[in-house]
Design a protein around this motif. Structure first.
Motif, PDB file in Angstrom:
ATOM      1  N   GLU A   1       5.984  -2.997  -0.202  1.00  0.00           N
ATOM      2  CA  GLU A   1       6.348  -3.864   0.918  1.00  0.00           C
ATOM      3  C   GLU A   1       5.471  -5.114   0.941  1.00  0.00           C
ATOM      4  N   VAL A   2       4.172  -4.926   0.697  1.00  0.00           N
ATOM      5  CA  VAL A   2       3.249  -6.064   0.657  1.00  0.00           C
ATOM      6  C   VAL A   2       3.590  -6.988  -0.509  1.00  0.00           C
ATOM      7  N   CYS A   3       3.873  -6.400  -1.653  1.00  0.00           N
ATOM      8  CA  CYS A   3       4.098  -7.181  -2.875  1.00  0.00           C
ATOM      9  C   CYS A   3       5.388  -8.006  -2.828  1.00  0.00           C
ATOM     10  N   LYS A   4       6.315  -7.633  -1.944  1.00  0.00           N
ATOM     11  CA  LYS A   4       7.581  -8.377  -1.851  1.00  0.00           C
ATOM     12  C   LYS A   4       7.350  -9.848  -1.557  1.00  0.00           C
ATOM     13  N   SER A   5       6.289 -10.149  -0.825  1.00  0.00           N
ATOM     14  CA  SER A   5       6.065 -11.527  -0.378  1.00  0.00           C
ATOM     15  C   SER A   5       5.176 -12.320  -1.328  1.00  0.00           C
ATOM     16  N   LEU A   6       4.771 -11.728  -2.455  1.00  0.00           N
ATOM     17  CA  LEU A   6       3.799 -12.367  -3.340  1.00  0.00           C
ATOM     18  C   LEU A   6       4.436 -12.867  -4.625  1.00  0.00           C
TER      19      LEU A   6
END
Length: 202
Positions: free
Chosen positions: A66-71
């Motif tokens: 979920e965190v990596c989706k925005s990176l």
């Protein structure tokens, strides 16, 4: 924890697949902890320990996704080399300290030590990447996710101190408060509309 999950599925319209499964798996593992008070797990402790902790690890891995989706990882590696280096050193030290604390209580069981090692690495990786995601996106949604991850990591560390160093009630209380704060931030994160600030990779 199940109440947070229920609130999420009732009140959040734009649900994230990764975040939804994170809540479901975490809730199942928390219910297993609750059930432990009512069933005799002495004979199946290893299986119970393995299954419960693997659920937590899987839940944290889904939250990592979920965190990596925005990176944009190319941009992150280009712009945050120093941050990543410092965080890697700090994480390595923290993993070493945590394993040193719990190792005497695991009776040199290499399997349990391995589970603890993976658990701590995934948890600290979540904290580090959520911090980088906040730096990268610079919005309230990422801030809420970082504060939730920060709270849950501190909750876990204090819980280790409560279990393995000293069983003072204040530690258990602080750990519980931080745990509730963590999922309050996660719930707030899920309610904020998507407003990522995408940056050019160049």
């Amino acid at each position: 924890m199940p109440l947070f999950t229920l609130l999420y599925f009732i009140n959040v319209k734009d649900k994230s697949r990764y975040f939804s499964w994170f809540l479901i798996l975490f809730s199942i593992s928390e219910l297993l902890v609750f059930a432990e008070f009512y069933i005799n797990t002495d004979k199946i402790f290893d299986l119970y320990y393995m299954f419960g902790n693997l659920l937590y690890i899987a839940a944290y891995c889904l939250l990592l996704l979920e965190v990596c989706k925005s990176l944009d990882f190319k941009a992150v590696l280009k712009n945050y080399k120093a941050h990543l280096a410092v965080l890697s050193i700090l994480n390595g030290y923290m993993v070493y300290v945590l394993i040193t604390i719990v190792n005497p209580f695991l009776f040199n069981n290499s399997f349990m030590i391995g589970i603890e090692l993976i658990y701590n690495i995934v948890m600290l990786l979540l904290l580090s990447l959520s911090l980088i995601a906040y730096f990268y996106n610079d919005n309230k949604k990422s801030l809420a996710l970082f504060l939730g991850s920060l709270s849950i990591v501190f909750s876990e560390v204090i819980q280790i101190a409560y279990f393995y160093i000293t069983d003072q009630d204040i530690l258990n209380f602080v750990s519980t408060v931080l745990f509730v704060m963590a999922f309050s931030f996660y719930y707030y994160h899920s309610r904020i509309s998507l407003e990522y600030r995408f940056k050019a990779a160049s």
